[in-house]
Design a protein around this motif. Structure first.
Motif, mmCIF file in Angstrom:
data_model
loop_
_atom_site.group_PDB
_atom_site.id
_atom_site.type_symbol
_atom_site.label_atom_id
_atom_site.label_comp_id
_atom_site.label_asym_id
_atom_site.label_seq_id
_atom_site.Cartn_x
_atom_site.Cartn_y
_atom_site.Cartn_z
ATOM 1 N N THR B 71 0.920 -1.030 0.107
ATOM 2 C CA THR B 71 -0.096 -0.019 -0.023
ATOM 3 C C THR B 71 0.885 1.209 0.187
ATOM 4 O OG1 THR B 71 -1.930 0.923 1.120
ATOM 5 C CG2 THR B 71 -0.385 0.038 2.668
ATOM 6 N N GLU B 72 0.431 2.378 -0.021
ATOM 7 C CA GLU B 72 1.108 3.547 -0.078
ATOM 8 C C GLU B 72 0.719 4.667 0.714
ATOM 9 O OE1 GLU B 72 1.499 4.278 -4.541
ATOM 10 O OE2 GLU B 72 1.839 6.166 -4.339
ATOM 11 N N THR B 73 1.522 5.565 1.412
ATOM 12 C CA THR B 73 1.077 6.696 2.040
ATOM 13 C C THR B 73 0.664 7.781 1.006
ATOM 14 O OG1 THR B 73 3.392 7.466 1.917
ATOM 15 C CG2 THR B 73 3.007 6.106 4.006
ATOM 16 N N ASP B 74 0.134 8.713 1.780
ATOM 17 C CA ASP B 74 -0.146 10.012 0.774
ATOM 18 C C ASP B 74 1.088 10.610 0.333
ATOM 19 O OD1 ASP B 74 -2.613 9.517 1.433
ATOM 20 O OD2 ASP B 74 -2.771 10.934 3.287
ATOM 21 N N GLY B 75 2.213 10.466 1.059
ATOM 22 C CA GLY B 75 3.290 11.081 0.602
ATOM 23 C C GLY B 75 3.959 10.344 -0.693
ATOM 24 N N GLY B 76 3.801 8.970 -0.818
ATOM 25 C CA GLY B 76 4.209 8.357 -1.952
ATOM 26 C C GLY B 76 4.928 7.150 -1.554
ATOM 27 N N ARG B 77 5.235 6.960 -0.279
ATOM 28 C CA ARG B 77 6.151 5.892 0.167
ATOM 29 C C ARG B 77 5.226 4.645 0.171
ATOM 30 N NH1 ARG B 77 10.661 7.219 4.184
ATOM 31 N NH2 ARG B 77 10.411 5.096 4.531
ATOM 32 N N TRP B 78 5.856 3.530 -0.594
ATOM 33 C CA TRP B 78 5.485 2.359 -0.438
ATOM 34 C C TRP B 78 5.723 1.505 0.783
ATOM 35 C CZ3 TRP B 78 5.516 -1.041 -5.621
ATOM 36 C CH2 TRP B 78 5.157 -0.468 -6.577
ATOM 37 N N TYR B 79 4.602 0.838 1.518
ATOM 38 C CA TYR B 79 4.800 -0.072 2.702
ATOM 39 C C TYR B 79 3.853 -1.004 2.511
ATOM 40 C CZ TYR B 79 0.929 2.248 4.781
ATOM 41 O OH TYR B 79 -0.562 2.639 5.182
ATOM 42 N N PRO B 80 4.196 -2.273 3.327
ATOM 43 C CA PRO B 80 3.346 -3.238 3.152
ATOM 44 C C PRO B 80 2.167 -2.934 4.399
ATOM 45 C CG PRO B 80 5.153 -3.581 4.903
ATOM 46 C CD PRO B 80 5.420 -2.478 4.237
ATOM 47 N N GLU B 81 1.087 -3.234 3.786
ATOM 48 C CA GLU B 81 -0.114 -3.090 4.538
ATOM 49 C C GLU B 81 -0.362 -4.097 5.675
ATOM 50 O OE1 GLU B 81 -3.899 -3.584 1.937
ATOM 51 O OE2 GLU B 81 -5.175 -3.048 3.668
ATOM 52 N N PHE B 82 -0.077 -5.515 5.279
ATOM 53 C CA PHE B 82 0.294 -6.460 6.200
ATOM 54 C C PHE B 82 1.451 -7.153 5.701
ATOM 55 C CE2 PHE B 82 -2.317 -8.827 3.124
ATOM 56 C CZ PHE B 82 -1.550 -9.908 3.145
ATOM 57 N N PHE B 83 2.165 -7.642 6.606
ATOM 58 C CA PHE B 83 3.343 -8.295 6.454
ATOM 59 C C PHE B 83 3.463 -9.730 7.300
ATOM 60 C CE2 PHE B 83 7.658 -9.777 5.842
ATOM 61 C CZ PHE B 83 8.070 -9.111 4.929
ATOM 62 N N ARG B 84 3.397 -10.974 6.718
ATOM 63 C CA ARG B 84 2.979 -12.019 7.549
ATOM 64 C C ARG B 84 4.194 -12.971 7.340
ATOM 65 N NH1 ARG B 84 -1.788 -13.654 5.692
ATOM 66 N NH2 ARG B 84 -2.500 -11.736 6.968
ATOM 67 N N ILE B 85 4.834 -13.417 8.298
ATOM 68 C CA ILE B 85 5.839 -14.615 8.173
ATOM 69 C C ILE B 85 5.446 -15.733 9.097
ATOM 70 C CG2 ILE B 85 8.335 -15.455 8.627
ATOM 71 C CD1 ILE B 85 9.114 -12.753 8.215
ATOM 72 N N ASN B 86 5.287 -17.006 8.322
ATOM 73 C CA ASN B 86 4.625 -18.215 9.121
ATOM 74 C C ASN B 86 6.048 -18.870 9.403
ATOM 75 O OD1 ASN B 86 3.656 -20.372 9.946
ATOM 76 N ND2 ASN B 86 2.455 -21.049 8.070
#
Lengths: 891, 171
Positions: B71-86
């Motif tokens: 997903t993305e912040t309003d400022g344009g940074r991409w980041y994970p909405e969720f990040f899951r490690i099993n």
């Protein structure tokens, strides 16, 4: 055929072709950028360099650009020669000098042609230590992101946008290494084919904005071959899913339909699957505004009770698949089934069927329209009705370029040469529609009039064809008749959007006259919805008949159809109020579903497999992409019938005379590839399988077994060598981008290796005796106007209007009036006007192209209504109205 | 006879050698900083999330135990909405760390991941994200990338020229 020798092996290639296309047709790995199968060669990027040898003794050879070199019999070239390899590596290194360190945050990453070519040439690290050039980006509207830093100046975007799609607002700006590809200022790209830039751009300058918001890499998408639901063109698409959401749609090549391009309504409007208005549970009304959720068993029992009640009408839908419509028709009986189109549209469809049945050879494919030397667009603006058809017509206007090039000895793929020689020459294109169209800029002559007047004009054209005009006769009609008679491939296109059967009658007269005159015309008629040409093959009640029976107390089952979009709202309300019990099967909450007693949720095109028939009569299968979320959702045919598999429904349907040959539509569920495997929906590098659902249960679910199709819901299987209808995505080693398509083609731009998807069905004359020769409209009284529906590219289509990005692109409700009428009514441009019973106020636009006594009104989004009153209305000025700002404005 | 005596001698000799057994967990072994244990997500020197949700760790993972959504912040940074490690699937191979273009995902010397219930082995972003930069204190991907974000306009990243003046006619 010509024989050429590439790196010591002989290959048979088409004579006169360029070397790049010839090499790619033999599936050689030869890097390129600026060349595109539909755009021709310009030799701008210097990436496809190969070594050509003079004669058998020549060992040194010389570097040539493959895309600019015609093949010659006996020519010897080398793709692998060290100096060619070195040159290509040098070109890439230099293109990458300014390329930003963006791949992890670039939507093109993982399916980037530039990445592929960089890897292919072996360039791994940047030796250049200078600073990188940067650019500011532009806002380009709700569909596209702009990231100019990534540009490699291949010019494909402007060549596609301006030369191919006819856009004007994207330019190559600046000079030397400041070249900038964008608009002269920020704003919405107004061409409705702009979305193809996502696929045309070899890197990530233009990317899919809605997809980017919830981005997923190509390798993580689960995809299936599908068919666009936006109109009757039936363009082939790859629909892709991740985490239960339809993520994006890409073009799926079909030689006879969409070729390499889609329209924006299809590309960005197909994600209506994710709409918040989706129905996910079965419900039974217990109070006026309250539904109670019921189980599948209870809901099925309600459905059975209704079917057994003895008095039930079934209303099908042109937006539902053949299988779903067939299941409903079988359940309620042919005599109680209506195809769900209103009577005017149904009458026009019958006229098309009669015409197609009478002259089956004249029915053109969409890409055949591109080969027309004279084209007449009659009665309906294809830019709105079936945009992909309009793009094909635009190419036809350029055909004279190729004739001139052949005469001048210029190869037809030599794009700059062909354009430079032909300058502004255009093949004759005549347009006769109610309002100016997006094709008027390439038309030789246009005539805009109300549908009833167009019908008269059409009959005059037919008369002139029957008795050819003298050479010096002037005028629109005489010119059309003369050019159509002189043409090799006279081509005529019509559609149902005018809602005026007299128009279709006149169109039929033109075709009949051309055939009588010994010509071989091509024709194509379009309709608004994806399966109009399929569902109209079922005989049965008219919609009016069905509504009448409902009003008299019959029970009703309505399949994926919002009746309020079909008929005058008062009429529909009366029918729904008078009906016994009303059961609605739909994917979305519609006005009709809200008025029903029982609502059953059904899957959309992405969640089930279904067959639809396009405007050329081609039946095609849209395969299930993913499993619907919600336990109660199932395909309508499962609710309505006891069939076990979709193929069983198809076989039963194919037994009807109107569907002869339907079984051949695509391989059945039991189909396996040469290695006895299924075809995988997921790529071989699909990630996250042991974590994606771990938050729900740490035990990985068993992969669903697909009993309806030859696809697997996993990466297991083989995505090569299968039938052409079963390509879920294109990928080939070294070719991660969509450019890998050529590995699935027999030759570049030709048939798919596994054959063309779909089967064309025959047409039988309709049984209806409706006479559409006379216009149903009367001349309006003074002070009144006839309302003519004017569908829009964005917003008038029901399904795509559920998508936010499409709604952003919709124009406000607009009414086009003749200035004289407007003056008489006291209206001026950008005023607000309405009429009694109208749901909203319309923005007034004046155009002297509107026939006095008529007003064209946009339908769909924002207007609150899709069916306009058929009687003349009095327009009222809304003085409280404030005009909305212009659409093409900075966002 | 000789052989038996020698064996007894050898065993008796061990009575006086240093004990090799470590009294774990009372006594913790030394593990190198590059030891491959529990996975973390780090932050860049500015304290912002390093992960840009590019999906390269997920695709590099041989057991497919990483799932995320961009997903993305309003400022344009991409980041994970969720990040899951099993972690019940993870084999601590370190391929994710090797694939990560932003040094966001790192393996740590913590190997104590035992749980009584397998579901507790499923780590979400809140469990993975730490407050520091981990093994790479200085690197900030966004200062190298060409994409503009809030606080870093076009032409202000490392080694970049100011944005081109498209309207310039100078040769």
């Amino acid at each position: 055929m010509t024989t050429i020798n590439i790196d010591g092996s002989d290959y048979e290639v088409a004579a006169g072709e360029n070397l790049l296309k010839a090499a790619l047709s033999h599936h050689q790995d030869l890097p390129y950028f600026c060349w595109h199968p539909s755009l021709g060669s310009v030799g701008a990027c210097r990436q496809c360099a190969v070594v050509q040898y003079q004669n058998p003794e020549d060992t040194r050879g010389r570097l040539v650009m493959a895309c600019m070199t015609p093949v010659v019999d006996g020519m010897r070239v080398s793709v692998k020669a060290p100096n060619a390899v070195g040159f290509r590596a040098g070109v890439i290194e230099w293109l990458m000098e300014n390329h930003p360190h963006d791949c992890p945050v670039c939507e093109e990453g993982g399916e980037c042609h530039l990445q592929d070519m960089t890897v292919m040439t072996g360039h791994t690290s940047r030796r250049y230590r200078g600073q990188k050039r940067t650019f500011e980006n532009q806002y380009l509207g709700p569909f596209l992101n702009h990231e100019m830093n990534r540009c490699i100046t291949c010019y494909r975007c402007v060549r596609y946008y301006r030369d191919y799609a006819g856009g004007t607002d994207l330019q190559a700006l600046g000079s030397r290494d400041r070249m900038y590809f964008g608009r002269f200022e920020d704003g919405v790209l107004d061409n409705i084919f702009a979305g193809n830039l996502v696929e045309v751009c070899p890197t990530g300058v233009f990317t899919d904005k809605p997809f980017s918001r919830t981005y997923t890499r190509k390798w993580d998408l689960q995809s299936a071959p599908s068919v666009c639901q936006g109109c009757s063109a039936g363009c082939n698409i790859f629909a892709s899913e991740r985490y239960g959401k339809l993520k994006r749609v890409h073009n799926r090549y079909h030689k006879d339909i969409n070729g390499y391009f889609l329209c924006d309504r299809g590309r960005f409007g197909s994600s209506f699957v994710n709409s918040d208005l989706r129905l996910r549970q079965a419900g039974v009304r217990i109070e006026a505004d309250l539904f109670q959720q019921v189980s599948i068993e209870a809901a099925t029992q309600h459905l059975r009770d209704l079917a057994d009640s003895g008095d039930v009408v079934g209303i099908g839908s042109p937006r539902a698949s053949l299988e779903d419509n067939f299941a409903l028709m079988s359940l309620v009986g042919e005599a109680n089934f209506s195809c769900g189109m209103n009577d005017v549209e149904a009458a026009m469809m019958d006229q098309i069927f009669d015409l197609y049945a009478k002259t089956p050879d004249a029915v053109a494919t969409i890409t055949a329209l591109e080969r027309a030397d004279v084209t007449l667009v009659f009665g309906d603006d294809p830019m709105n009705a079936a945009p992909r058809v309009a793009l094909a017509i635009r190419q036809a206007a350029r055909n004279v370029h190729f004739d001139m090039a052949v005469q001048a000895g210029v190869p037809t793929w030599q794009d700059a040469g062909v354009r430079g020689h032909a300058q502004h020459a255009l093949s004759p294109l005549y347009i006769a529609t109610p309002l100016p169209t997006g094709l008027d800029d390439v038309a030789r002559q246009t005539s805009h009039a109300a549908p009833a007047d167009l019908a008269v004009l059409g009959l005059q054209i037919a008369d002139q064809i029957a008795s050819p005009p003298s050479d010096d006769a002037e005028g629109f009609v005489a010119n059309i008749a003369r050019d159509l008679l002189a043409a090799q491939h006279p081509t005529c296109v019509c559609g149902t959007a005018s809602a005026e059967p007299a128009v279709m009658q006149a169109f039929a007269a033109i075709i009949t006259a051309l055939i009588k005159a010994g010509r071989k015309p091509q024709m194509l008629c379009t309709s608004a919805e994806v399966n109009s040409f399929g569902v109209r093959r079922f005989a049965g009640l008219s919609l009016q008949g069905a509504l009448d029976r409902m009003q008299q107390g019959s029970n009703a089952m309505v399949l994926q159809n919002d009746l309020y979009r079909r008929e005058i709202p008062a009429m529909v309300s009366a029918a729904l109020a008078g009906a016994g019990r009303v059961l609605v099967l739909d994917s979305f909450e519609t006005a009709t579903a809200n008025a029903a007693d029982i609502v059953l949720p059904v899957t959309t095109y992405a969640e089930h497999t279904g067959t639809v028939v396009n405007c050329e009569g081609r039946a095609q299968r849209a395969y299930q992409v993913f499993e619907a979320e919600g336990q109660d959702i199932q395909p309508a045919w499962r609710w309505l019938s006891d069939f076990e598999h979709i193929d069983d429904v198809l076989h039963a349907c194919a037994a009807l005379p109107a569907f002869e040959g339907l079984e051949a539509v695509s391989p059945e569920a039991g189909y396996r590839t040469a290695t006895n495997s299924r075809v995988p929906r997921a790529t071989h590098r699909f990630s996250g399988r042991t974590a994606a659902t771990a938050h729900v249960s740490v035990h990985e679910p068993k992969t669903s077994v697909d009993t309806d199709t030859p696809f697997s819901f996993s990466m297991e299987g083989e995505n090569t060598g299968q039938a052409g209808a079963l390509i879920p995505y294109v990928w080939s080693p070294g070719w991660n981008s969509n450019q890998s398509l050529f590995k699935f083609q027999q030759e570049v731009g030709g048939s798919l290796t596994g054959g063309e998807p779909g089967v064309r069905l025959g047409f039988a004359p309709s049984k209806s005796s409706a006479d559409g020769s006379a216009s149903s409209r009367t001349k309006p009284a003074t002070g009144e106007v006839n309302l003519i529906p004017h569908p829009q590219t964005f917003g008038s289509d029901e399904l795509s209007s559920l998508v936010g990005a499409i709604v952003e692109r919709c124009a406000p409700p607009t009414l086009w009036l003749n200035p004289d009428d407007a003056r008489a009514l006291g209206l001026s441009s950008r005023d607000g006007a309405t009429w009694p019973d109208a749901k909203t106020t319309y923005l007034v636009q004046l155009s002297d192209q509107v026939t006095p006594g008529n007003a064209l009104a946009s339908v769909g989004v924002g207007t609150g209504q899709s069916v306009l009153p058929r009687d003349a209305v009095t327009l009222i000025k809304d003085s409280a109205f404030t005009p909305p700002p212009d659409l093409i404005a900075r966002g | 006879m000789l052989s038996q005596l020698r064996t007894i001698w050898t065993i008796l000799k061990h009575t006086f050698s240093r004990n090799e057994t470590v009294q774990y967990p009372e006594e913790m072994p030394y593990l190198a900083p590059r030891y491959r244990g529990r996975i973390i997500l780090t932050r860049d020197p500015d304290g912002e999330e390093r992960c840009v949700a590019c999906n390269l760790c997920a695709v590099a993972c041989p057991v497919d135990c990483i799932a995320l959504q961009k997903t993305e912040t309003d400022g344009g940074r991409w980041y994970p909405e969720f990040f899951r490690i099993n972690f019940s699937r993870c084999i601590m191979c370190g391929m994710c760390e090797e694939a990560c273009p932003t040094y966001a995902i790192q393996l740590t010397p913590d190997f104590e991941l035992c749980e009584y219930d397998r579901p507790n082995m499923v780590y979400e972003k809140e469990h993975l994200l730490i407050d520091g930069p981990g093994k790479y204190p200085d690197y900030s991907f966004w200062h190298v990338a060409g994409k503009a974000i809030t606080g870093k306009d076009k032409g202000t990243a490392e080694n970049e020229k100011p944005p081109v003046q498209v309207r310039s006619l100078l040769p």
